[in-house]
Design a protein around this motif. Structure first.
Motif, PDB file in Angstrom:
ATOM      1  N   GLU A  66      37.569 117.145 127.924  1.00  8.83           N
ATOM      2  CA  GLU A  66      37.331 117.429 128.762  1.00  8.83           C
ATOM      3  C   GLU A  66      36.098 118.977 127.892  1.00  8.83           C
ATOM      4  O   GLU A  66      35.766 118.896 128.676  1.00  8.83           O
ATOM      5  CB  GLU A  66      38.053 118.079 129.292  1.00  8.83           C
ATOM      6  N   GLN A  67      36.416 118.702 126.345  1.00  9.36           N
ATOM      7  CA  GLN A  67      35.780 119.962 125.851  1.00  9.36           C
ATOM      8  C   GLN A  67      34.923 119.395 124.327  1.00  9.36           C
ATOM      9  O   GLN A  67      34.948 118.217 124.134  1.00  9.36           O
ATOM     10  CB  GLN A  67      37.249 119.992 124.751  1.00  9.36           C
ATOM     11  N   PRO A  68      33.215 119.536 124.572  1.00  7.53           N
ATOM     12  CA  PRO A  68      32.483 118.946 124.148  1.00  7.53           C
ATOM     13  C   PRO A  68      32.512 118.904 122.419  1.00  7.53           C
ATOM     14  O   PRO A  68      33.579 119.919 122.382  1.00  7.53           O
ATOM     15  CB  PRO A  68      31.525 120.295 124.372  1.00  7.53           C
ATOM     16  N   LEU A  69      32.523 118.169 122.073  1.00  8.56           N
ATOM     17  CA  LEU A  69      32.812 117.788 120.711  1.00  8.56           C
ATOM     18  C   LEU A  69      31.326 118.625 119.715  1.00  8.56           C
ATOM     19  O   LEU A  69      29.691 118.826 120.545  1.00  8.56           O
ATOM     20  CB  LEU A  69      32.342 116.619 120.150  1.00  8.56           C
ATOM     21  N   GLU A  70      31.373 119.268 118.959  1.00 12.44           N
ATOM     22  CA  GLU A  70      30.907 119.676 117.846  1.00 12.44           C
ATOM     23  C   GLU A  70      29.694 119.007 117.206  1.00 12.44           C
ATOM     24  O   GLU A  70      30.450 117.779 117.641  1.00 12.44           O
ATOM     25  CB  GLU A  70      31.058 120.882 116.973  1.00 12.44           C
ATOM     26  N   PRO A  71      28.587 120.007 117.087  1.00 15.21           N
ATOM     27  CA  PRO A  71      28.017 118.428 116.242  1.00 15.21           C
ATOM     28  C   PRO A  71      28.817 117.528 114.898  1.00 15.21           C
ATOM     29  O   PRO A  71      28.744 116.486 115.077  1.00 15.21           O
ATOM     30  CB  PRO A  71      26.787 119.489 115.384  1.00 15.21           C
ATOM     31  N   GLY A  72      29.581 118.063 114.563  1.00 15.35           N
ATOM     32  CA  GLY A  72      29.997 118.105 112.854  1.00 15.35           C
ATOM     33  C   GLY A  72      31.345 117.288 113.813  1.00 15.35           C
ATOM     34  O   GLY A  72      31.549 115.785 112.990  1.00 15.35           O
ATOM     35  N   LEU A  73      31.578 117.288 113.978  1.00 14.89           N
ATOM     36  CA  LEU A  73      33.166 116.406 115.151  1.00 14.89           C
ATOM     37  C   LEU A  73      32.143 115.145 116.220  1.00 14.89           C
ATOM     38  O   LEU A  73      32.618 113.911 115.860  1.00 14.89           O
ATOM     39  CB  LEU A  73      33.672 117.017 116.738  1.00 14.89           C
ATOM     40  N   GLU A  74      30.888 115.001 116.692  1.00 18.70           N
ATOM     41  CA  GLU A  74      29.984 114.066 117.010  1.00 18.70           C
ATOM     42  C   GLU A  74      29.764 112.634 116.008  1.00 18.70           C
ATOM     43  O   GLU A  74      30.308 111.528 116.123  1.00 18.70           O
ATOM     44  CB  GLU A  74      29.085 114.616 117.808  1.00 18.70           C
ATOM     45  N   HIS A  75      29.822 113.479 114.988  1.00 15.69           N
ATOM     46  CA  HIS A  75      28.951 112.357 113.948  1.00 15.69           C
ATOM     47  C   HIS A  75      29.712 112.091 113.216  1.00 15.69           C
ATOM     48  O   HIS A  75      30.362 110.635 112.832  1.00 15.69           O
ATOM     49  CB  HIS A  75      27.962 113.601 112.875  1.00 15.69           C
ATOM     50  N   ALA A  76      31.743 112.801 112.738  1.00 12.72           N
ATOM     51  CA  ALA A  76      32.154 112.527 113.172  1.00 12.72           C
ATOM     52  C   ALA A  76      33.331 111.721 113.521  1.00 12.72           C
ATOM     53  O   ALA A  76      33.366 110.333 112.811  1.00 12.72           O
ATOM     54  CB  ALA A  76      33.432 113.677 112.094  1.00 12.72           C
ATOM     55  N   LEU A  77      32.942 110.603 114.802  1.00 10.17           N
ATOM     56  CA  LEU A  77      33.292 110.571 115.484  1.00 10.17           C
ATOM     57  C   LEU A  77      32.406 108.925 115.683  1.00 10.17           C
ATOM     58  O   LEU A  77      33.133 107.976 115.185  1.00 10.17           O
ATOM     59  CB  LEU A  77      33.659 110.075 117.131  1.00 10.17           C
ATOM     60  N   GLN A  78      31.370 109.237 115.108  1.00 12.90           N
ATOM     61  CA  GLN A  78      30.611 107.965 115.017  1.00 12.90           C
ATOM     62  C   GLN A  78      31.194 106.960 113.812  1.00 12.90           C
ATOM     63  O   GLN A  78      30.938 106.136 113.776  1.00 12.90           O
ATOM     64  CB  GLN A  78      29.091 108.629 114.758  1.00 12.90           C
ATOM     65  N   LEU A  79      31.722 107.637 112.462  1.00 11.82           N
ATOM     66  CA  LEU A  79      31.487 107.385 111.218  1.00 11.82           C
ATOM     67  C   LEU A  79      33.087 107.098 111.561  1.00 11.82           C
ATOM     68  O   LEU A  79      32.655 105.501 110.629  1.00 11.82           O
ATOM     69  CB  LEU A  79      31.424 108.690 110.084  1.00 11.82           C
TER      70      LEU A  79
END
Length: 514
Positions: A66-79
């Protein structure tokens, strides 16, 4: 998967995660060395520096989803999704690691992405197939951290975090003590990190690890927990024949069992192959239900399993050929082996696919009672017109049926979705459980009527005091699962009770006949 993260050359995709909040540092130097080693091995490498990412370390809502990911975390999750192999490099501060690394794991290992909760309340990792290395720096000798403090940070990462999500940690490189370490010593550590990265050219696992893992996968595929009953029933048949003929051929005994063993191996392998569609949908699988899952979990490939099926059938055929040669003149031997082969493979393999037609339960009960007992009996020179094998097999058949029926109940939804019309699918879980209990109660009733037959040589004496309490236990466990509407969940306790119930009908005759 985002096309931006697809591998361009098919090489292993390696993600290096630097968990130290500051750079430069020894950990950042180790991360660079590891990255250089992996690049030298011609692997595709990407790196995340957690100290350079701006994100909230705390999870504020009840669920991190329920907590939106910051851009850096979104990028990390994709990696993380992209990577085949992930390496974490961090200092083991306070025995565990930096707060930034812990916060990173809290935020990106999301439910539905890294793991999920099953219908039965258990959890399942969703990042299976990925491997990991851990490189940690310590301010104490590594042996003190491991044996005195019991490596709390390593255990937390390997088991509670990565292992929980399905990632297998293949190697942990602990370096220390860092404080007051000489430049020469640090240079050695950097070379170790570079060498560990370069070692990925042959995969994340060593040869020994790969061999051990593959061996465990084949043992898992064999489902050895079901073989003792086959051996017990086969031995009862063999001892029954020897009792009459007073002739015991040890070579034939073991040769016959080897033939049955390889036939059973081929059968369970084909089950995994042809039940794959059902198994991959199954969310209630356990040690006794849902197949071995070696294909679903990618422990073995379809090609490897096909080789296993062929090799098992070849071994069974070789044993059968030796049996036929040794027992020349006994025309019943090739006939019973052929019937067992057809029924075994026909459980799930086309064209019979008996389990898909509602006949699989009866098939298993027949082969694991009359089938294996007759094999042991005939291989030791027994005559088919003797009532012993037929009488002693009947209660065993009735005892086997409940376990086979109950094992299909947790698979009910998955089987139905896959178009597999088992007996449970045709009757419904409730009626199937009732039928299982009726058959379980019928087994001791049959024993009561036949136990004094001269042909049985007192094989069932002392059985009823053992099985009658067991029948009541089965009935209680089944009623409790039904009343709590848990029949279609994992029923491991009920399965253990139903499988051990079978043992009495083999063990007691075995002890009398030996």
């Amino acid at each position: 998967m985002d096309e931006a993260y697809e591998s361009s050359n098919g090489a292993m995709k390696v993600l290096v995660i630097l968990g130290h909040p500051r750079s430069p540092s020894l950990c950042s130097a180790l991360a660079n060395a590891y990255e250089n080693g992996a690049l030298a091995a011609e692997l595709e490498v990407k790196k995340i520096d957690l100290g350079a990412i701006d994100f909230d370390l705390d999870v504020h809502p009840i669920s991190p989803r329920e907590q939106p990911l910051e851009p850096g975390l979104e990028h990390a999750l994709q990696l993380i999704k992209w990577a085949d192999h992930i390496t974490f490099i961090y200092p083991a501060w306070w025995g565990v690691g930096p707060a930034r690394l812990k916060g990173f794991l809290d935020r990106v290992l999301l439910p539905g992405v890294a793991f999920r909760e099953r219908d039965d309340g258990r959890f399942e990792g969703l990042l299976t197939g990925k491997t990991a290395h851990l490189i940690t720096t310590l301010d104490m000798p590594p042996w003190v951290y491991r044996f005195i403090y019991r490596a709390p940070g390593h255990n937390a990462m390997k088991r509670s975090a990565l292992g929980f999500c399905g990632i297998t940690t293949k190697r942990i490189l602990a370096l220390g003590p860092v404080k007051d370490s000489e430049p020469v010593r640090r240079a050695q550590w950097l070379e170790q990190a570079r060498g560990l990265g370069f070692s990925l050219r042959n995969g994340a696992s060593s040869y020994t690890d790969r061999f051990t893992t593959k061996l465990k996968s084949w043992l898992k595929a064999l489902r050895l927990q079901f073989y003792p009953m086959t051996w017990m029933a086969y031995t009862v048949g063999a001892l029954g024949a020897a009792l009459i003929s007073e002739n015991w051929n040890l070579w034939v005994y073991w040769l016959g069992y080897a033939c049955l063993f390889f036939l059973e191996a081929a059968t369970v392998f084909t089950n995994d192959w042809f039940d794959y569609d059902s198994d991959r949908r199954n969310r209630n699988y356990g040690p006794f239900t849902g197949g071995s899952r070696v294909l679903v979990d990618k422990n073995l490939s379809f090609r490897e399993l096909r080789v296993g099926i062929v090799m098992s059938l070849m071994a069974a055929a070789a044993c059968a050929g030796l049996l036929v040669d040794d027992l020349a003149g006994n025309s019943d031997v090739p006939i019973v082996i052929l019937i067992m082969t057809i029924l075994g493979l026909g459980y799930t393999a086309p064209p019979l696919k008996l389990a898909w037609r509602g006949l699989g339960e009866l098939n298993v009960a027949l082969t694991h009672s009359f089938g294996v007992i007759l094999c042991g009996y005939i291989f030791q020179g027994g005559e088919l017109n003797n009532p012993f094998p037929w009488l002693i097999s009947l209660p065993l058949l009735l005892a086997v049926m409940p376990a086979i029926i109950l094992s299909g109940i947790p698979d009910f939804e998955a089987d139905k979705q896959a178009g597999k019309h088992t007996l449970v699918d045709r009757l419904g879980p409730g009626r199937a459980a009732l039928l299982a209990m009726i058959l379980a109660a019928a087994a001791p009733l049959v024993v009561l009527f036949i136990k004094d037959q001269p042909a049985l040589h007192g094989s069932f004496q002392g059985l009823l005091p053992l099985v009658l309490p067991h029948v009541f236990l089965l009935g209680f466990l089944t009623y409790r699962a039904w009343s709590q509407q848990r029949l279609c969940d994992r029923i491991d306790g009920l399965m253990v009770a139903s499988l051990t119930y079978i043992i009495w009908f083999g063990l007691v005759p075995l002890l009398h006949l030996k």
